[in-house]
Design an enzyme around this catalytic site. Structure first.
Site, PDB file in Angstrom:
ATOM      1  N   THR A  30       0.808  -1.224   0.000  1.00 15.33           N
ATOM      2  CA  THR A  30       0.000   0.000   0.000  1.00 15.33           C
ATOM      3  C   THR A  30       0.839   1.271   0.000  1.00 15.33           C
ATOM      4  O   THR A  30       0.333   2.347  -0.307  1.00 15.33           O
ATOM      5  CB  THR A  30      -0.930   0.037   1.230  1.00 15.33           C
ATOM      6  OG1 THR A  30      -0.124   0.053   2.424  1.00 15.33           O
ATOM      7  CG2 THR A  30      -1.855  -1.174   1.235  1.00 15.33           C
ATOM      8  N   CYS A  34       2.079   2.798   9.477  1.00 12.80           N
ATOM      9  CA  CYS A  34       1.061   2.849  10.528  1.00 12.80           C
ATOM     10  C   CYS A  34       1.697   2.711  11.898  1.00 12.80           C
ATOM     11  O   CYS A  34       2.857   2.322  12.037  1.00 12.80           O
ATOM     12  CB  CYS A  34       0.052   1.693  10.358  1.00 12.80           C
ATOM     13  SG  CYS A  34      -0.756   1.601   8.764  1.00 12.80           S
ATOM     14  N   CYS A  68      -4.954   5.641  11.318  1.00 20.72           N
ATOM     15  CA  CYS A  68      -4.351   5.606  12.663  1.00 20.72           C
ATOM     16  C   CYS A  68      -3.462   6.810  12.962  1.00 20.72           C
ATOM     17  O   CYS A  68      -3.022   6.972  14.097  1.00 20.72           O
ATOM     18  CB  CYS A  68      -3.562   4.316  12.856  1.00 20.72           C
ATOM     19  SG  CYS A  68      -2.042   4.194  11.875  1.00 20.72           S
ATOM     20  N   ASP A 436      14.321  12.168  51.702  1.00 23.39           N
ATOM     21  CA  ASP A 436      13.079  12.935  51.774  1.00 23.39           C
ATOM     22  C   ASP A 436      12.208  12.422  52.914  1.00 23.39           C
ATOM     23  O   ASP A 436      12.019  11.212  53.081  1.00 23.39           O
ATOM     24  CB  ASP A 436      12.328  12.805  50.447  1.00 23.39           C
ATOM     25  CG  ASP A 436      11.029  13.572  50.442  1.00 23.39           C
ATOM     26  OD1 ASP A 436      11.054  14.772  50.158  1.00 23.39           O
ATOM     27  OD2 ASP A 436       9.978  12.951  50.735  1.00 23.39           O
TER      28      ASP A 436
END
Length: 490
Positions: A30, A34, A68, A436
């Protein structure tokens, strides 16, 4: 990860959103690329190719999938958890350094030659810094096309293209459609300079400590919690911005008001950095759950992020202001500094009044005007002097260990202040605060070692995610930083 073909195939076939941004899938038949979670039917294995970046896929001739939108996926968590050259370069490119200073400017910040930077990025990412910046410009262009009614010539300039022709060619090449068609599919609005965006993240995300911390420590005039949103001012390369951020289950709702639209990609990058949106919470939580003492905390409220900053020097200054005082006192000190030395801005949508003072402005302040002990004045003026002279550089691309050493050499910088800056300003995911008080109380209640040395030794099992362990340990206390504020103006 893109080199592990079988693992990538499994992620694509499972439409696993956890790997969005880790790699990109190109389909030979294609000509598109994606994200792994693309909703279309996965292609045949023999037609898949994997790339480490959108820029690499684009350079190989593939176009972005229209379903997408792979260019809009969360960034790879690798660049924020690593301290090597490639990771530092990627953080700086995202922060717009190539667009403002070019590749030579990027190389100068990293302390390497242009040739070394080019070679390293091409070897690992399949694309050089210019191609990576071009991919970012293409995404910026699409956001402006789809969400504003700006003329295309202004979109082109704002996205950083040298000509309208380059803009048109890039949009067609990357998205396989024209700018006009992109606008037709988008949802433009007519408020100049105001953008409504969705910032994606990897689930889960627990907003309680993230937004709670930012709201509880907000400096009046620079930050506020209003109508369910954390709002603040930001100084950007070409102007400034006001941003409003609101957590939703699927994304972070982001509203940006910019004085110069060319700052859009930098503003988005800094918002993502502020909220630690490119983190991989599953990897973090899985490791911490291996400790039976930590597992109940993680399972109770998974997906905690590390609240960061949009301006590392600002955070360093605020860390010094907060030494040995309460959160309220630290906010008061910072607010006075803002009123006296910050640049005024207009905020029609809220109560923000100033940008936090720049390093140059702070370099001119009178130390005697600081309402703090002499020793802390010395700490502040030494820090500001080192930043103003360039002797100390704090940025997302800084070398974490080098900065640790430089800060530790300054007067008044103990381990707590140094680690706080490296964790929240520079983004080291393994920064740790064993001294701490909140961490020690949490350790006591959980049956963990309470002395700094013993707790540090125990924390080796949490590496390289100790900064996230800090968030889970802090969350055991009854403090405003651990919960979302009431839905009211503060």
């Amino acid at each position: 990860m893109h080199e592990d073909f079988d693992r990538c195939v499994r992620a694509v076939q499972g439409k696993d959103a956890r790997f969005d941004g880790w790699f990109f899938t190109a389909v030979l038949t294609t000509g598109i690329y994606c994200r792994p979670s693309c909703p279309v039917v996965p292609p045949k294995v023999e037609n898949m190719r994997f790339y480490p970046s959108a820029a690499a896929a684009q350079q190989a001739g593939f176009r972005a999938c229209k379903r997408c939108r792979p260019d809009a996926s969360p960034g790879s968590p690798e660049w924020n958890q690593r301290a090597d050259l490639t990771a530092r370069a990627m953080r700086l490119i995202a922060d717009g350094v190539v667009d403002t200073d070019g590749v030579p400017g990027l190389a100068a910040r990293l302390g390497y030659s242009v040739r070394q930077i080019e070679r390293q990025l091409r070897a690992e990412l399949g694309a050089g810094p210019l191609a990576l910046a071009r991919a970012q410009r293409a995404q910026t262009a699409r956001v402006l096309i789809e969400t504003t009614e700006l003329p295309m010539t202004e979109v082109s300039a704002a996205a950083g293209f040298a000509s309208i022709r380059a803009f048109n060619d890039t949009v067609r090449e990357v998205f396989a459609t024209s700018p006009t068609e992109l606008r037709r599919r988008g949802k433009p609005h007519g408020t100049p300079g105001v953008l409504d965006l969705r910032l994606p993240f990897r689930a889960p995300l627990n907003p309680d400590n993230l937004f709670g911390h930012l709201a509880a420590t907000a400096v009046p005039g620079v930050e506020e919690w209003r109508d369910g949103r954390y709002r603040r001012t930001m100084r950007l390369p070409r102007g400034h911005a006001v941003v409003a951020l609101r957590p939703t289950p699927e994304h972070i709702d982001c509203r940006l008001s910019l004085t110069d639209l060319r700052d859009l990609p930098v503003a988005i990058s800094r918002c993502r950095w502020l909220l630690d949106l490119d983190a991989d919470p599953v990897a973090v939580d899985d490791l911490l759950c291996e400790d039976p003492m930590m597992a109940p905390l993680v399972r109770k409220a998974p997906g905690r992020r590390v609240p960061r900053t949009v301006d590392p020097p600002e955070f360093a200054v605020r860390a010094v202001l907060g030494q040995q005082v309460s959160t309220a006192a630290a906010r008061t000190h910072a607010s006075r500094l803002v009123v006296a030395h910050g640049r005024p801005i207009e905020d029609p949508g809220g109560g923000l009044t100033h940008l936090f003072p720049s390093v140059a402005a702070l370099a001119e302040l009178d130390p005697m005007a600081l309402a703090m002990p002499q020793s802390r004045r010395t700490t502040m003026t030494t820090l500001v002097g080192a930043l103003a002279s360039g002797e100390l550089s704090l940025s997302v691309g800084s070398d974490w260990e080098q900065v640790r050493a430089q800060l530790s050499a300054l007067p008044g910088f103990g381990p707590w202040t140094v680690e706080s800056i490296v964790m929240r300003a520079l983004g080291d995911p393994d920064a740790f605060l064993p001294s701490d008080l909140g961490i020690r109380y949490a350790a006591r209640d959980l049956g963990l070692p309470t002395t700094p040395g013993a707790l540090t030794k125990h924390s080796a099992a949490w590496r390289p995610w100790r900064a996230y362990a800090v968030q889970y340990l802090w969350a055991t206390g009854d403090h405003a930083i651990n919960r979302l504020p009431d839905q009211r103006v503060e």
